[in-house]
Each structure stands twice: as structure tokens, then as C-alpha cells.
Design an enzyme around this catalytic site. Structure first.
Site, PDB file in Angstrom:
ATOM      1  CB  SER A 202      -1.109  -0.128   1.077  1.00 25.12           C
ATOM      2  OG  SER A 202      -1.915  -1.179   1.404  1.00 25.12           O
TER       3      SER A 202
ATOM      4  CG  HIS B 286      -2.545  -2.068  -3.300  1.00 21.89           C
ATOM      5  ND1 HIS B 286      -2.007  -2.824  -3.154  1.00 21.89           N
ATOM      6  CD2 HIS B 286      -3.180  -1.597  -2.850  1.00 21.89           C
ATOM      7  CE1 HIS B 286      -1.759  -2.767  -2.570  1.00 21.89           C
ATOM      8  NE2 HIS B 286      -2.751  -1.975  -1.947  1.00 21.89           N
TER       9      HIS B 286
ATOM     10  CG  HIS C 124      -4.198  -6.733   1.011  1.00 22.97           C
ATOM     11  ND1 HIS C 124      -5.015  -5.732  -0.402  1.00 22.97           N
ATOM     12  CD2 HIS C 124      -3.085  -6.266   1.878  1.00 22.97           C
ATOM     13  CE1 HIS C 124      -3.133  -5.064   0.009  1.00 22.97           C
ATOM     14  NE2 HIS C 124      -2.816  -5.378   0.641  1.00 22.97           N
TER      15      HIS C 124
ATOM     16  CE1 TYR D 248      -8.345  -5.164   2.743  1.00 20.43           C
ATOM     17  CE2 TYR D 248      -6.237  -5.696   3.457  1.00 20.43           C
ATOM     18  CZ  TYR D 248      -6.612  -4.831   2.694  1.00 20.43           C
ATOM     19  OH  TYR D 248      -5.590  -3.691   2.169  1.00 20.43           O
ATOM     20  CD  GLU D 249      -8.275  -6.279  -1.737  1.00 16.34           C
ATOM     21  OE1 GLU D 249      -8.991  -5.985  -3.001  1.00 16.34           O
ATOM     22  OE2 GLU D 249      -7.110  -6.476  -1.527  1.00 16.34           O
TER      23      GLU D 249
ATOM     24  CB  ALA E 247       1.682  -0.238   5.082  1.00 11.95           C
TER      25      ALA E 247
ATOM     26  CG  MET F 127      -3.832  -5.619   7.769  1.00 11.36           C
ATOM     27  SD  MET F 127      -6.092  -5.024   7.573  1.00 11.36           S
ATOM     28  CE  MET F 127      -5.510  -3.585   8.847  1.00 11.36           C
ATOM     29  CB  SER F 128      -0.403  -7.694   3.091  1.00 10.21           C
ATOM     30  OG  SER F 128       0.496  -7.047   4.210  1.00 10.21           O
TER      31      SER F 128
ATOM     32  CG  ASN G  65      -0.318   2.898  11.844  1.00 13.58           C
ATOM     33  OD1 ASN G  65       0.014   2.679  11.189  1.00 13.58           O
ATOM     34  ND2 ASN G  65      -0.809   2.404  12.982  1.00 13.58           N
TER      35      ASN G  65
ATOM     36  CG  HIS H 233      -6.190   2.226   2.918  1.00 13.64           C
ATOM     37  ND1 HIS H 233      -4.828   1.666   3.573  1.00 13.64           N
ATOM     38  CD2 HIS H 233      -5.818   3.098   1.794  1.00 13.64           C
ATOM     39  CE1 HIS H 233      -4.416   1.070   2.244  1.00 13.64           C
ATOM     40  NE2 HIS H 233      -5.408   2.054   0.968  1.00 13.64           N
TER      41      HIS H 233
HETATM   42  N1  HPA Z   1      -2.339  -2.946  12.189  1.00 13.57           N
HETATM   43  C1  HPA Z   1      -2.444  -3.220  11.087  1.00 13.57           C
HETATM   44  N2  HPA Z   1      -2.243  -3.250   9.455  1.00 13.57           N
HETATM   45  C2  HPA Z   1      -1.785  -2.119   9.596  1.00 13.57           C
HETATM   46  C3  HPA Z   1      -1.286  -1.325  10.262  1.00 13.57           C
HETATM   47  C4  HPA Z   1      -1.648  -1.412  11.658  1.00 13.57           C
HETATM   48  O1  HPA Z   1      -2.153  -0.255  12.732  1.00 13.57           O
HETATM   49  N3  HPA Z   1      -0.988  -0.235   9.543  1.00 13.57           N
HETATM   50  C5  HPA Z   1      -0.708   0.275   8.423  1.00 13.57           C
HETATM   51  N4  HPA Z   1      -1.027  -1.597   8.654  1.00 13.57           N
END
Ligand code: HPA
Length: 275
Positions: free
Chosen positions: A28, A59, A81, A83-84, A111, A209-210, A233, A245
Site C-alpha cells: 500500500s 495499488h 489481501h 480481507y478482500e 505498510a 494485514m498482508s 503508525n 487508510h
Molecule cells: N495494523 C494493521 N495493519 C496496518 C497497520 C496497523 O496498525 N498500519 C498499516 N497497516
């Protein structure tokens, strides 16, 4: 002949006499590196059977073959991903395509949220290991012996020699580079503060998440892997900022400059002296 073999034949017919040695997956907000590839030929995922298109902002959804840091590469600008709703066949298709095209190693980027206060947004973390909290494994189901064995080890999944090389390059370029364990969750919700506290106790340094389905499949078929998180973050509850996001894309773009430099210079170094 399986679908993957015909996809590989199609790609090779469009870019004859070209064998990528390194596969790259750009996560991402990290797609900019794909624009640096020279002598490039791009294949929209929609033109490649079995390559799912990600609906997530940030993407570009194409496979690019060309030269980066003097190295022939196959680079995915974007990824699907869990989750998709992606199932294991989607992950198998793109990792095994990389393998059959001739890649020996993979650079995977993503990310992630940091679980360490001192590694904040915009910084990079090299992944040393992972914890699979997606609670599924893309290899469940019949084993395809063409690619690997039924039971395969996951120690040293993140290749120690490649990690050392990346640290050396980061030092040379004066790019701060943390290292740690990646906790892989399905998303799409960000974590609760309680989950983040639990993940820290479990030994994770960042969360995302990947990546893990790809790493399991890459290791299964004998691809060496290096993976780098761009920290976007601090984990939920570790700061006053609420997670989004938009924030992920903003800080991924800040980290992308260093990430691109680090990957290009590492490829250049591998071109001169393989490890
Ligand atoms: N959690 C999960 N996935 C992420 C995060 C997070 O804090 N930041 C970027 N992708």
C-alpha cells in the site's frame, strides 16, 4: 498444463529472452518504485489469468518486467489481501508465476503499524520473522509436488544473508532500519488497543494485514525472501492518533523514498556480489 504455466508462457512471449532474477511485491502506497524500472513491460493483472485485482486505494494492479538496480526484476505494483476475500489460489498464482519466470528471491514490502514506540511513522522495519495470526495457511489442501514438499520448514523464512546485506546497504545509505517480528492479521479492521498489548506480549514488533501468505508460498517453492515494512503508525492505543487508510497511504509515501533507495541499492549490490 496448469493455468500458471500458460500465464508464464504468455508473459515470456511478450518479453522474450528476459529472465527476472528477483520478484518484488509493492504494498500500500509503495508503488512508486515500480515507476523506476527501466526497459519495462507492464501487464495489467486483468490481462493475466488468476491474477486478482486489488480494490484497495494505493495499488496499481500490474506486473512489470524490466531492470532495476541493474537486476532483471518482476515487480507487482499492488497485491491482493486476505480481507478482500482472496483465497489461496490467488496467492499461489502470483508467487508461483514469479518462480516459474525464473526468480530466485523475493523482496516483499508492506505498510505496518509499529509496536515499538521508538520506531515511528515514516520509518522502515526489516522483518526478521513472523507470527501468523491470520489463522490460515495458503498450503492447506492437496500439495502440488511440482513446487515443494508437503511439510516444509519456516525457520529462516526471512533469509539471514539477505537481511545482513540489506542492513549493510542501509548503513551505507544512512537510512535508519529497525528489525523485528511481523504479526500478520487478516484485517480489515485495525486492531483494538487490547489486541496491540497482547501482540507485544506475544513478541511482535509490528502488525499488518498482508505478506505472510506470500512468504509461506515463497519459502515452499524455494524462493529466498526479504521483507520490509514501512511503518505508517504506532499500533492502536499507543498514541492519540486514530488510524485510517488515508494515514497509511500518507506515511507509506514518506517511507517510500528511503524504501526505494534501499531496494535499488541492495539490488545493485547483489548484481555486483550475490549473497
Ligand atoms: N495494523 C494493521 N495493519 C496496518 C497497520 C496497523 O496498525 N498500519 C498499516 N497497516
Amino acid at each position: 498444463m496448469s493455468d500458471i504455466h500458460s500465464t508464464v508462457k504468455y508473459i515470456q512471449s511478450q518479453k522474450p529472452n528476459f529472465t527476472p532474477r528477483v520478484g518484488i511485491i509493492l504494498g500500500s502506497g509503495l508503488g512508486a518504485l515500480g515507476d523506476e524500472i527501466k526497459d519495462s513491460t507492464a501487464f495489467p493483472f486483468s490481462s493475466l489469468p488468476g491474477f486478482p485485482t486489488s480494490s484497495v486505494a494505493g495499488h496499481k494492479n500490474q506486473l512489470i518486467l524490466g531492470m532495476l538496480g541493474n537486476m532483471p526484476v518482476a515487480c507487482m505494483q499492488g497485491r491482493i489481501h486476505s480481507y478482500e476475500g482472496a483465497d489461496s489460489s490467488a496467492f499461489k498464482t502470483f508467487i508461483r508465476t514469479m518462480k516459474l519466470l525464473g526468480c530466485e528471491m523475493m523482496f516483499i514490502t508492506n505498510a505496518a503499524g509499529s509496536l515499538r514506540e521508538e520506531v515511528g511513522a515514516g520509518q522502515l522495519m526489516l522483518i526478521s520473522d513472523h507470527i501468523n495470526f491470520q489463522h490460515r495457511n495458503p498450503l492447506i489442501g492437496p500439495n502440488d509436488d511440482e513446487f515443494g514438499e508437503r511439510f516444509h520448514p519456516m525457520d529462516n523464512a526471512y533469509d539471514p544473508k539477505m537481511r545482513k546485506r540489506i542492513h549493510d546497504v542501509a548503513k551505507k545509505l544512512k537510512i535508519p532500519l529497525a528489525e523485528g517480528v511481523y504479526m500478520s492479521v487478516t484485517g480489515p479492521s485495525f486492531e483494538t488497543p487490547a489486541e496491540i498489548r497482547a501482540f507485544r506480549i506475544l513478541g511482535a514488533d509490528c502488525v499488518g494485514m498482508s505478506t505472510v501468505p506470500e512468504v509461506i508460498l515463497a519459502k515452499h517453492c524455494g524462493l529466498r525472501v526479504a521483507a520490509i515494512s514501512s511503518i505508517t503508525n504506532l499500533g492502536a492505543g499507543m498514541s492519540d492518533e486514530s488510524l485510517s487508510h488515508t494515514g497509511t497511504l500518507h506515511y507509506a509515501q514518506i517511507a517510500a523514498k528511503n524504501l526505494s533507495a534501499l531496494i535499488i541499492e541492495t539490488l545493485e549490490s547483489l548484481h555486483h556480489e550475490p549473497c
